[in-house]
Each structure stands twice: as C-alpha cells, then as structure tokens.
Write a protein that holds these residues in place. Structure first.
Motif, PDB file in Angstrom:
ATOM      1  N   THR A 148       0.490  -2.921   7.205  1.00 49.85           N
ATOM      2  CA  THR A 148       0.074  -1.321   6.672  1.00 49.85           C
ATOM      3  C   THR A 148      -0.002  -1.034   5.469  1.00 49.85           C
ATOM      4  N   GLY A 149      -0.241  -0.510   4.855  1.00 51.76           N
ATOM      5  CA  GLY A 149      -0.238   0.459   3.284  1.00 51.76           C
ATOM      6  C   GLY A 149      -0.423   1.526   3.559  1.00 51.76           C
ATOM      7  N   GLY A 150      -0.647   2.038   2.355  1.00 48.52           N
ATOM      8  CA  GLY A 150      -0.913   3.950   2.359  1.00 48.52           C
ATOM      9  C   GLY A 150      -0.166   4.813   3.133  1.00 48.52           C
ATOM     10  N   ILE A 151      -1.130   5.537   3.275  1.00 46.78           N
ATOM     11  CA  ILE A 151      -1.135   6.958   4.622  1.00 46.78           C
ATOM     12  C   ILE A 151      -0.284   6.018   5.564  1.00 46.78           C
ATOM     13  N   PRO A 152      -0.292   5.553   6.551  1.00 51.70           N
ATOM     14  CA  PRO A 152       0.944   4.998   7.438  1.00 51.70           C
ATOM     15  C   PRO A 152       2.323   5.244   6.982  1.00 51.70           C
ATOM     16  N   ASP A 153       2.213   4.361   5.871  1.00 53.31           N
ATOM     17  CA  ASP A 153       4.043   4.706   4.700  1.00 53.31           C
ATOM     18  C   ASP A 153       4.154   5.908   5.731  1.00 53.31           C
ATOM     19  N   ILE A 154       2.960   6.846   4.660  1.00 56.87           N
ATOM     20  CA  ILE A 154       3.591   8.415   4.773  1.00 56.87           C
ATOM     21  C   ILE A 154       4.081   9.635   5.995  1.00 56.87           C
ATOM     22  N   LEU A 161      -7.122  13.143   7.390  1.00 54.88           N
ATOM     23  CA  LEU A 161      -4.857  13.199   6.734  1.00 54.88           C
ATOM     24  C   LEU A 161      -4.805  14.418   7.599  1.00 54.88           C
TER      25      LEU A 161
END
Lengths: 151, 308
Positions: free
Chosen positions: B184-190, B33
């Motif tokens: 896409t969910g998750g980290i990419p959103d961050i 990450l």
C-alpha cells in the motif's frame, strides 16, 4: 530520511494524480459534451420483447468500448472512503465518463455506417489491472456499450 | 440560406448530463483524510491506554520471560561486554539507589554495551543497558547515578512494559487494517507514521516522573543533588553545537528528549521540597572508560575525563 521519503513520495504522487487527473477529466468532459451534441439526432431506443421493432432494411451490431484509468488521487480517496463507507464520489465521474464515451464510440460507428436509430443498447463494465490477491481495488475500468444499428 | 445562418447562431441543444454528485474532490478528500486520521488515532489511543493497563497487570515472572525473549533483539553478542569489573561497579551503584524499604519486582541485570553511541536504557524484565560511550562522557559518579536512577524510575513505573503494550497495539492495529505494508502506498503510510511517532519514546510525564525518581534517590544516597544534572546540561549545550558529539548524541536524544525545561522542572521541585542541590562531587573510579578499569590509552581529552 526513510520517514521523509515515505511522506514525500506519496504526496508528490497525490499532487501529480490530482493535477493531471482533473485536467484530463475536464478535457474529456468537454469532448464528450461536444460530440454528444453533434450526435443528438440519432436516438438510442429500447424495445420490449412484445413490442414491434421499427421497420429497417439492414441491421448491424455496433460495439463501443473504452478503458479509463483511475489516478492516484482517486485511488487514495477511494481507499479512505473504503474505511468509513459512503458514496465514492470520485468514482462516479469516472464511470460516468466511461459510459458516455462507450456510447459515443458505438454511436460514431453506427452513424458512420448510416444508422438512423440504435436499438436495445446494453452497457457492461469490468475492472482491469486491479491489484492481485483478490483485491477489489480497480486499476482501471472498462465500459462496453453495444446495440443494434438500423438503416 | 437564412435558416442556415440562423441555425448557426441558435442555442445548441442541451445535452442531458449524468447525475454525478456535485462536489469538489479536494474538500471531499480533506474531509475523508481528517475523519480517518482522527478516528484511527482515537481508537489506537484508547486501545493503547488499555494495553498499557493490561501490561502493568502481568506478573513479574511473565515480564521476565518477555524480557528474555526481547534481549537478543536489543543486544547483539558482539556488542555485549561480559566479565568486566565495570559491570560490578555499575551494578553496585544501581543497587545502592533504591530506598531500603523499596521493593524492586525483578532482579536487575546490567549489560555493558560496546558502542560509540551515547545511550542508557532499561528494557522489559529489568535489563539495563549502559553504552561504553556514556562512560567516556560522564564526569562524576553523581551524574552516572542520576542516569541509572532515571532508568530505574522508568522500570519502577512500569514504563518499558507499558511502551511495549502500546506498540503491540499499534503493530496489530495497523496489520489488521492492512496498513504499513509495502504494497500500500500513500496515505496509509502517513497513518502508520503518526502511530510510530507516538511510540518513539516515553511520554513527557513519564520522563519527568523518572527524573524525579532519580533525583530523589540521588538526594537519599549522596545527601544532595549537586553535580548530578551536569551531564544533562552538557548534553543540552552540546546538542546545540555542531560537532561529532552531536551525531553520537542523537540516539540519546531520540529516546531521552531532554530540554532545559526538564532540568528547570527538577530544580523547581527540589526548591519546593527543600532538597539541597549543591554538594561535594563523588569521583568516578579511575579508568571507568577502560576495559576492566585498568589503565588504557584513551584519546587525550577523554583520557582526562577518565582520571577524575
């Protein structure tokens, strides 16, 4: 609020995925080791085309299959790994579990039938439930083990 | 018998283990990450800088065309007020700000926006937006002139085009990696979120420069900087109080993050340069908050402000 949800939901899923995923993995490994120990006395043997096969009265095909799902944590880890490259370590244990479980299931059947050896075992893998649209992202992995049991 | 008992306590045979990499998933994840975030931010930051530079190189004609294209997105027909004497007044005030030898690369267009949200902004192509709620809140011409000067400062510094260039890079960048899309969910959103936050507003330096530009024009026009910062002081105070003003102010603060530091910075510079920060108040036209500057029935307190 929208932004908050965008962070919180994945985060909750991530934590849930990690906790449940690692708990289940630990339990699965425990069961795998225990059963492998019990079935150690029946060997899995491979013979080449020109080697003579051991004498047997009966032979039968035995198949063991298992489907294991990845968890959200593994999925995100792998997605990040896809960006930078390198070994996807979180998938290694997943596949390891799959292979050993499939072999065990095959062996359990063979031993119940009374096999003394299982010959020429083969392994296959397939992904199931990946995202549509040609993505290589696996949803879960299927491992099939098959071999000829003799007695 | 004995062997049976012994075998029970015999060390169990060792089962061959697979050669799975020994690692802790969490350290692995943190490392991943961190790498992805740092590298992607670095790349986007560099690209953003490059896009900013490119954006300042476009010709005024192109900028004007882009501005025309963006206009419908920024201003809806229902909101736009046309044929109002206030527009002429504001345009006059705006035109009086630049120095005589200063060239403005595009003719500025002033749009009066019927909105309950206090805001003022300038967009690509020299489109200035003044919300009617702002006209209700200002108490002197000095205050209004400073706000206009601040926006003009952004325009002269190419800030709107720079910001546009930067956001284009972010949008294209995220689309290229497939991030920010709903599937896409998750980290990419961050990841996309960090991008969004950096382009939410102008940088602090850009704001400070625009402030300075504005103040300098105010000094030129009125001979002093008195009263011009009062509006911001009031905003600053109001933002710390609970009330309906706070909600309407939120928009202004999201695009014009204002803190005491910025006011203090202006005061420091003014002192350094020997600018006079005290002086006569120039009143606003009567009924600036009313359509066409004709008498209208405002709320009690706002009506008071409208008079002087």
């Amino acid at each position: 609020m929208d932004i908050l949800l965008q962070i919180i939901i994945p985060l909750v899923l991530l934590i849930l995925g990690y906790l449940s995923g690692s708990y289940l993995e630990k339990r699965h490994y425990q069961s795998i080791r225990e059963r492998e120990r019990k079935m150690l006395h029946v060997p899995l043997v491979t013979f080449g085309a020109k080697q003579t096969l051991p004498k047997a009265h009966e032979a039968q095909l035995f198949v063991g299959t298992v489907v294991i799902s990845i968890d959200y944590f593994k999925k995100i880890s792998a997605m990040l790994r896809n960006l930078v490259g390198g070994r996807i370590k979180v998938y290694e244990s997943l596949l390891d579990r799959g292979r050993r479980e499939a072999l065990l299931r095959m062996k359990e059947d063979a031993m119940a039938w009374g096999a003394t050896q299982v010959l020429n075992v083969r392994l296959e893998t397939a992904t199931i439930g990946g995202r549509s649209g040609g993505s290589t992202d696996p949803g879960s992995v299927e491992v099939i083990a098959y071999g000829t049991g003799i007695r | 018998m004995l062997t049976a008992i012994l075998s029970k306590y015999k060390k169990p045979k060792k089962v061959p283990e697979g050669n799975v990499s020994a690692h802790h998933p969490l350290t692995n994840f943190a490392y991943l990450l961190g790498t992805v975030l740092i590298v992607s931010l670095l790349i986007l930051w560099t690209l953003g800088l490059f896009a900013q530079w490119v954006a300042t190189q476009i010709s005024p004609e192109t900028e004007s065309q882009i501005g025309e294209m963006l206009l419908p997105m920024l201003l809806s027909e229902e909101e736009a007020i046309v044929d109002d004497k206030r527009i002429q007044y504001l345009e006059g005030l705006l035109a009086s700000l630049p120095q005589s030898d200063e060239s403005i690369r595009l003719p500025l267009t002033l749009h009066l926006v019927d909105s309950e949200v206090i805001n003022a902004a300038i967009s690509v192509g020299g489109h200035v937006f003044i919300h009617t709620a702002l006209l209700k809140e200002v108490e002197s011409e000095n205050e209004l002139a400073f706000i206009l000067g601040h926006e003009l400062g952004h325009f002269q510094a190419y800030d709107p085009v720079k910001s546009l260039g930067r956001s284009l890079v972010f949008i294209v960048g995220f689309m290229a990696v497939g991030f920010g899309t709903s599937e896409t969910g998750g980290i990419p959103d961050i990841v996309s979120l960090t991008g969004n936050m950096t382009q939410l507003s102008y940088s602090r330096t850009q704001e400070e420069d625009a402030d300075l530009y504005g103040l300098y024009r105010i000094i030129n026009r009125y001979g002093h900087g008195g009263q011009s910062l009062d509006f911001f002081k009031r905003l600053d105070e109001a933002s710390r109080e609970q009330g309906k003003l706070r909600l309407r102010l939120s928009q202004y603060f999201s695009s014009h993050p204002l803190s005491k530091d910025r006011i203090n910075y202006l005061k420091e510079v003014a002192e350094e340069k020997g600018w006079d920060m005290e002086g006569q108040l120039t009143p606003l036209p009567k009924w600036i908050a009313c359509p066409n500057m004709e008498f209208c029935d405002l709320d009690e307190e706002e009506g008071e402000k409208g008079k002087e």
